[in-house]
Design an enzyme around this catalytic site. Structure first.
Site, PDB file in Angstrom:
ATOM      1  N   ASP A  63       0.864  -1.171   0.000  1.00 42.88           N
ATOM      2  CA  ASP A  63       0.000   0.000   0.000  1.00 42.88           C
ATOM      3  C   ASP A  63       0.907   1.230   0.000  1.00 42.88           C
ATOM      4  OD1 ASP A  63      -1.679   2.121   0.530  1.00 42.88           O
ATOM      5  OD2 ASP A  63      -2.790   1.108   2.124  1.00 42.88           O
ATOM      6  N   SER A 144      -0.159  13.844 -14.784  1.00 45.16           N
ATOM      7  CA  SER A 144      -1.408  14.025 -15.519  1.00 45.16           C
ATOM      8  C   SER A 144      -1.389  15.417 -16.130  1.00 45.16           C
ATOM      9  CB  SER A 144      -2.608  13.909 -14.560  1.00 45.16           C
ATOM     10  OG  SER A 144      -3.796  14.361 -15.178  1.00 45.16           O
ATOM     11  N   TYR A 159      -7.477  15.837  -6.348  1.00 42.17           N
ATOM     12  CA  TYR A 159      -6.685  15.086  -7.327  1.00 42.17           C
ATOM     13  C   TYR A 159      -5.786  16.029  -8.121  1.00 42.17           C
ATOM     14  CZ  TYR A 159      -5.516  12.248 -11.389  1.00 42.17           C
ATOM     15  OH  TYR A 159      -4.836  11.592 -12.390  1.00 42.17           O
ATOM     16  N   LYS A 163      -1.609  16.246  -8.242  1.00 42.44           N
ATOM     17  CA  LYS A 163      -0.825  16.128  -9.468  1.00 42.44           C
ATOM     18  C   LYS A 163       0.009  17.388  -9.726  1.00 42.44           C
ATOM     19  CE  LYS A 163      -1.766  11.950 -10.688  1.00 42.44           C
ATOM     20  NZ  LYS A 163      -0.679  10.931 -10.681  1.00 42.44           N
TER      21      LYS A 163
END
Length: 250
Positions: A63, A144, A159, A163
């Protein structure tokens, strides 16, 4: 890619999508692949599927939001395969939630995986490379296009912020390693919308222009294949005719 044969690569988030595709491809190229992810059953199937390839792939349950698991896993990889030459930081979660909606739960797991986990495993990889005199190592962060955009779809602020952090961390790491006089290369790969499980919550996006995991793998192979004196610092991969930030719009 010949110079990477028999060399060790760690791929995080290898149980599906981009991570799975790149792990399989690098094993095809003869590398020793340590495939890390939380879902051991999927990793074991991938290991079985890759058993007859030129290289070797071994599954490791890890993890990437857990610092102790990262430390233990990296030590296991070192024991099983030897010193690490390449790290591909691909593990990430999306966890859509509005910043103002407390009923959505905590965003801690997202940052622990996408940012803190990436930093932690990179620290271990660099330490191993330096200790074992891996002078031509390579660290690739799967970022991304949303790590470069200022606009986003509601619910994806965390998110996008994670990034953006990866973008800054990648550039900072490259500079730190240069100041240390190492030859370890650092690259950020920034895909557009990729058809993976991550976008399942946004089923309407599946009708829009998109990439496949294999398209991103081609970019990673391109970066790794560059001459040792060349560092591809940033590689953005978008579908032809795509609009920057389309993933973030309704």
């Amino acid at each position: 890619m010949d110079r990477w044969k028999e060399r060790v690569v760690v791929v995080t988030g290898a149980s599906s999508g981009i991570g799975q595709a790149v792990a399989r491809t690098l094993a095809e190229h003869g590398m020793k692949v340590a495939a890390l992810a939380r879902r051991l059953d999927r990793l074991q199937k991938l290991e079985e599927d890759c058993k007859n390839l030129l290289g070797k792939l071994k599954a490791y349950k890890c993890d990437c939001s857990n610092e102790k698991e990262i430390a233990s896993t990296m030590q296991s990889v070192l024991t099983d395969f030897g010193p690490i030459s390449v790290l591909i930081n691909n593990a990430a979660i999306l966890a859509p939630m509005k910043l103002t909606d407390t009923s959505e739960g905590s965003c801690r797991k997202l940052y622990e995986t996408n940012v803190i986990g990436l930093v932690t495993i990179t620290q271990h990889a660099v330490e191993i490379m330096q200790k074992h005199n891996i002078t031509d190592g390579h660290i690739i962060n799967v970022n991304s296009i949303n790590g470069h955009c200022r606009f986003h779809r509601p619910g994806l602020a965390n998110y996008c912020a994670s990034k953006n952090a990866v973008r800054v961390l990648t550039e900072s790491l490259k500079n730190e390693l240069a100041l240390l006089k190492t030859k370890i290369r650092v690259t950020s790969i920034s895909p557009g919308l990729v058809m993976t499980e991550m976008i399942d919550p946004f089923s309407n996006m599946k009708q829009k222009l998109h990439l496949l995991p294999e398209d991103i793998v081609d970019g990673i192979v391109f970066v790794l294949s560059a001459k040792a004196n060349i560092n591809v610092s940033e590689l953005t991969i978008e579908p032809t005719g795509g609009v920057r930030g389309a993933f973030m719009k309704e």
